[in-house]
Design an enzyme around this catalytic site. Structure first.
Site, PDB file in Angstrom:
ATOM      1  N   TRP A 164       0.595  -1.131  -0.179  1.00 11.23           N
ATOM      2  CA  TRP A 164       0.002  -0.108   0.025  1.00 11.23           C
ATOM      3  C   TRP A 164       0.867   1.202  -0.044  1.00 11.23           C
ATOM      4  O   TRP A 164       1.969   1.159   0.446  1.00 11.23           O
ATOM      5  CB  TRP A 164      -0.948  -0.007   1.206  1.00 11.23           C
ATOM      6  CG  TRP A 164      -2.175  -0.872   1.111  1.00 11.23           C
ATOM      7  CD1 TRP A 164      -2.249  -2.057   1.639  1.00 11.23           C
ATOM      8  CD2 TRP A 164      -3.185  -0.449   0.084  1.00 11.23           C
ATOM      9  NE1 TRP A 164      -3.519  -2.508   1.311  1.00 11.23           N
ATOM     10  CE2 TRP A 164      -4.195  -1.803   0.222  1.00 11.23           C
ATOM     11  CE3 TRP A 164      -3.476   0.613  -0.643  1.00 11.23           C
ATOM     12  CZ2 TRP A 164      -5.315  -1.635  -0.463  1.00 11.23           C
ATOM     13  CZ3 TRP A 164      -4.873   0.508  -1.377  1.00 11.23           C
ATOM     14  CH2 TRP A 164      -5.675  -0.756  -1.318  1.00 11.23           C
ATOM     15  N   TRP A 414       0.170  17.409   9.968  1.00  7.75           N
ATOM     16  CA  TRP A 414       0.151  15.957  10.661  1.00  7.75           C
ATOM     17  C   TRP A 414       0.266  16.027  11.958  1.00  7.75           C
ATOM     18  O   TRP A 414       1.388  16.413  12.660  1.00  7.75           O
ATOM     19  CB  TRP A 414       1.204  15.225   9.892  1.00  7.75           C
ATOM     20  CG  TRP A 414       1.251  13.541  10.243  1.00  7.75           C
ATOM     21  CD1 TRP A 414       0.313  12.737   9.841  1.00  7.75           C
ATOM     22  CD2 TRP A 414       2.377  12.956  10.826  1.00  7.75           C
ATOM     23  NE1 TRP A 414       0.872  11.589  10.392  1.00  7.75           N
ATOM     24  CE2 TRP A 414       1.948  11.635  10.917  1.00  7.75           C
ATOM     25  CE3 TRP A 414       3.603  13.437  11.312  1.00  7.75           C
ATOM     26  CZ2 TRP A 414       2.866  10.766  11.486  1.00  7.75           C
ATOM     27  CZ3 TRP A 414       4.311  12.429  11.891  1.00  7.75           C
ATOM     28  CH2 TRP A 414       4.252  10.912  11.814  1.00  7.75           C
ATOM     29  N   ARG A 415      -0.642  15.551  12.833  1.00  6.68           N
ATOM     30  CA  ARG A 415      -0.433  15.119  14.248  1.00  6.68           C
ATOM     31  C   ARG A 415      -0.058  13.575  14.103  1.00  6.68           C
ATOM     32  O   ARG A 415      -1.056  12.891  13.467  1.00  6.68           O
ATOM     33  CB  ARG A 415      -1.603  15.504  15.091  1.00  6.68           C
ATOM     34  CG  ARG A 415      -1.612  14.869  16.547  1.00  6.68           C
ATOM     35  CD  ARG A 415      -2.873  15.234  17.241  1.00  6.68           C
ATOM     36  NE  ARG A 415      -2.619  14.365  18.637  1.00  6.68           N
ATOM     37  CZ  ARG A 415      -3.367  13.325  18.669  1.00  6.68           C
ATOM     38  NH1 ARG A 415      -4.162  12.576  17.988  1.00  6.68           N
ATOM     39  NH2 ARG A 415      -3.054  12.524  19.884  1.00  6.68           N
ATOM     40  N   ALA A 416       1.055  13.372  14.851  1.00  5.59           N
ATOM     41  CA  ALA A 416       1.676  11.978  14.424  1.00  5.59           C
ATOM     42  C   ALA A 416       0.694  11.002  14.926  1.00  5.59           C
ATOM     43  O   ALA A 416       0.177  11.013  16.115  1.00  5.59           O
ATOM     44  CB  ALA A 416       2.894  11.879  15.090  1.00  5.59           C
ATOM     45  N   GLU A 454      -4.084  15.807   9.247  1.00  6.80           N
ATOM     46  CA  GLU A 454      -4.521  14.529   9.573  1.00  6.80           C
ATOM     47  C   GLU A 454      -4.577  14.504  11.137  1.00  6.80           C
ATOM     48  O   GLU A 454      -3.410  14.851  11.698  1.00  6.80           O
ATOM     49  CB  GLU A 454      -3.707  13.373   9.075  1.00  6.80           C
ATOM     50  CG  GLU A 454      -3.772  13.150   7.608  1.00  6.80           C
ATOM     51  CD  GLU A 454      -3.189  11.986   7.098  1.00  6.80           C
ATOM     52  OE1 GLU A 454      -3.668  11.091   6.828  1.00  6.80           O
ATOM     53  OE2 GLU A 454      -1.736  12.138   6.953  1.00  6.80           O
ATOM     54  N   GLU A 476      -7.158  11.761   7.625  1.00  9.54           N
ATOM     55  CA  GLU A 476      -7.341  10.785   8.404  1.00  9.54           C
ATOM     56  C   GLU A 476      -7.986  11.300  10.014  1.00  9.54           C
ATOM     57  O   GLU A 476      -7.180  12.142  10.381  1.00  9.54           O
ATOM     58  CB  GLU A 476      -6.379   9.676   8.675  1.00  9.54           C
ATOM     59  CG  GLU A 476      -6.149   8.744   7.547  1.00  9.54           C
ATOM     60  CD  GLU A 476      -5.264   7.697   7.754  1.00  9.54           C
ATOM     61  OE1 GLU A 476      -5.193   6.543   7.263  1.00  9.54           O
ATOM     62  OE2 GLU A 476      -4.323   7.810   8.764  1.00  9.54           O
TER      63      GLU A 476
END
Length: 585
Positions: A164, A414-416, A454, A476
């Site tokens: 993916w 991005w927040r991890a 995300e 996400e």
């Protein structure tokens, strides 16, 4: 844009380069600038180039959260190289047009280190060159924050490596062969020319792309628009005919289609002498004095520990990072602020939240900014944010846009959701690395292309300005809410991935993907992926919702209670238009 306007701009760009060349006649060609030990400047035929490139790749292939940063800069001419691009590595040609730098070989990203899974092949880039692989095929198996820009590839391009992949972004490229998307979950391509496109999964979008497949969302999920309403390409380094270095700033284009460089490259060349060349040892006071005095800023590879922000106060300023130069907030401060001025270009930066929570990391214009910059918008290109993952980080808002007429061109905020497990450094968690909003837009007439936001703990994106436009959105939701109530205590609706404020009367978003993966509590339900006011000129098109995996949460509706639920057993849902009766393209 009229033909006469374009002609004048081309001549102005050529004149700017020519003036520098004429001034240099009669004196020795300038030496290359000193850009530090983590920048490799490659002359055609340089004897040890392949060895050094291979050595850097060996260090970076698996270095998911390293502090090392590298840039490989190729001078005009033909290079016989194989360049495998690892983490935190930029590969760029130094010509005015991609064909000025030709690599006879491959310039590629693989996922061998992860057995073909490219889901975390982040933070790398290729730009501004022609690539002529002997087998007429190359690979760019990446996910977010891995732009492929201004490349002329003589062959086919694969976007996966068997497992993916979850990207991605391509702009201003000419691909002679076909692009094979393979396992790519989503991809955004603009102002390019391709020999064809094969494959689709969830959300593929094309704007101003010659050779793009016809619009067919949701099956296959292609969203195809004929032009890009307003865009300026990312600034880039060039070596001029006399050997002098400059940064080229492309001209603004309206209703753009196809690549920008097929004939003449329109824009202006800024001598590198007009820039402060900074490294991580350069003091913030020196940087800000230079910017206040009217100089531009080139940030060489490394980590810049900032106790106060870089302050851009003058119109037309260029701030360009190479090698994913990284700005780290140390004391809860912003990393970068931009005054309410026109024509600023900021590109090629990674912004890290620090352990002390910052109200905002990057602010474009102060609150209440109201000037009209439509004739000369500010550009944010290849700007990436991290909250956690590499180290503990917390933030209120990563990016706040208060000025009008700003263009966002490839933003990953991005927040991890994961850290460096291999070395036991997992700086993620609901209470450890916190982030409320990824993007807040208060300015009017702001346009985003390729917007990725995300895992934030509140609304991922909040849009308060009028006439905003988003073309391609990937999100996400946070993986780690411990419960529905812990995620949003005041409501059981959850926090939408994309929130347009109730007072907004004009907004457009096209090509949106929102995915749920509530691993901490799979019973969590999000009421609507997108929340917008119910008015005629707020229009949402081509939305995809996904419930990832088995039993990993539910998105009840794509937009405002409309559409079916993405849930275990029915993992993918789509909505073509909102309002439902809206069938306009």
């Amino acid at each position: 844009m009229t033909g006469e306007t374009t002609r004048r701009s081309v001549l102005a760009g050529i004149a700017a380069i020519g003036a520098d060349t004429v001034a240099a006649r009669g004196r020795k060609a300038p030496q290359d600038p000193h850009l530090g030990p983590n920048v490799l400047i490659v002359d055609p035929g340089m004897p040890d180039a392949q060895r050094r490139i291979d050595g850097w790749f060996a260090r970076q292939e698996r270095a998911h959260f390293t502090d090392r940063r590298y840039a490989i800069l190729l001078k005009p001419g033909t290079h016989r190289l194989d360049i495998n691009v690892g983490f935190f590595t930029q590969v760029a040609g130094l010509g005015l047009a991609p064909g000025d730098v030709t690599v006879t070989g491959h310039v590629h990203a693989e996922a061998d280190w992860a057995k073909g899974m490219a889901l975390v092949n982040f933070w790398r880039s290729v730009e501004n060159m022609a690539v002529r692989p002997p087998d007429r095929a190359d690979r760019w198996a990446v996910s977010q924050a891995a732009p492929y820009r201004r490349v002329h590839l003589a062959g086919d391009l694969a976007l996966d490596d068997g497992g993916w992949s979850s990207g991605g972004f391509m702009a201003d490229c000419l691909i002679d062969g076909a692009v094979r998307s393979g396992t790519q979950q989503q991809w955004f391509t603009r102002t390019s020319r391709i020999g064809g496109w094969q494959g689709a999964n969830w959300n593929m979008m094309f704007m101003g792309v010659t050779g793009a497949p016809p619009d067919s969302f949701p099956e296959p999920p292609y969203t195809t628009l004929p032009t890009v309403p307003v865009i300026r390409e990312k600034p880039f380094l060039i070596v001029q005919p006399d050997g002098g270095w400059a940064v080229f700033v492309p001209e603004l284009r309206r209703d753009a289609r196809d690549v920008s460089w097929r004939e003449k490259q329109a824009g202006r060349a800024l001598s590198l002498e007009a820039f402060l060349i900074a490294d991580p040892t350069t003091s913030i006071s020196e940087i800000n004095r230079a910017l206040a005095d009217g100089r531009h800023l080139l940030l060489t590879p490394g980590i810049y520990h900032l106790r106060e922000p870089i302050r851009v106060s003058r119109a037309g300023t260029v701030v360009l990072g190479i090698g994913l130069a990284t700005l780290l907030s140390v004391d809860g401060n912003a990393a970068l602020t931009i005054a309410d001025v026109p024509g600023v270009s900021v590109a090629g930066l990674l912004i890290d939240a620090g352990p002390r929570s910052s109200p905002v990391l990057v602010e474009v214009g102060p609150r209440g900014a109201a000037r009209d910059h439509s004739a000369d918008p500010t550009l944010l290109a290849d700007i990436f944010f991290r909250v956690g993952g590499a180290a503990i980080g917390s933030v209120g808002r990563c990016l706040e846009i208060n000025s009008n007429n700003v263009i966002g061109d490839h933003l990953w905020i991005w927040r991890a959701d994961h850290g460096d497990r291999e070395h036991g450094q997992v700086h993620v968690g609901w209470t450890e690395s916190r982030g409320n909003h990824g993007l807040v837009v208060n300015g009017d007439d702001v346009t985003c292309y390729g917007l990725f936001v995300e895992h934030f703990q509140g609304w991922q994106t909040v849009w308060n300005g009028e006439r905003g436009r988003t073309f391609f959105y990937q999100n996400e939701l946070p993986y780690d809410p411990p419960s529905q109530a812990a995620w949003r205590a005041d409501s059981d609706r959850g926090w939408a991935a994309y929130k347009v404020a109730d007072h907004v009367r004009h907004h457009e978003a096209i090509g949106m993907g929102v995915y749920a993966n509530f691993t901490a509590d799979p019973s969590i339900i999000l009421a609507s992926a997108v929340e917008v006011p119910d008015v005629a000129d707020v229009r949402i098109s081509n939305v995809t919702t996904i419930s990832l995996g088995t039993g990993k949460g539910t998105i009840a509706h794509p937009v405002n209670g409309a559409g079916e639920a993405a849930r275990p057993g029915h993992i993918r849902q789509t909505l073509r238009h909102y309002p439902i009766a809206d069938t306009r393209p």
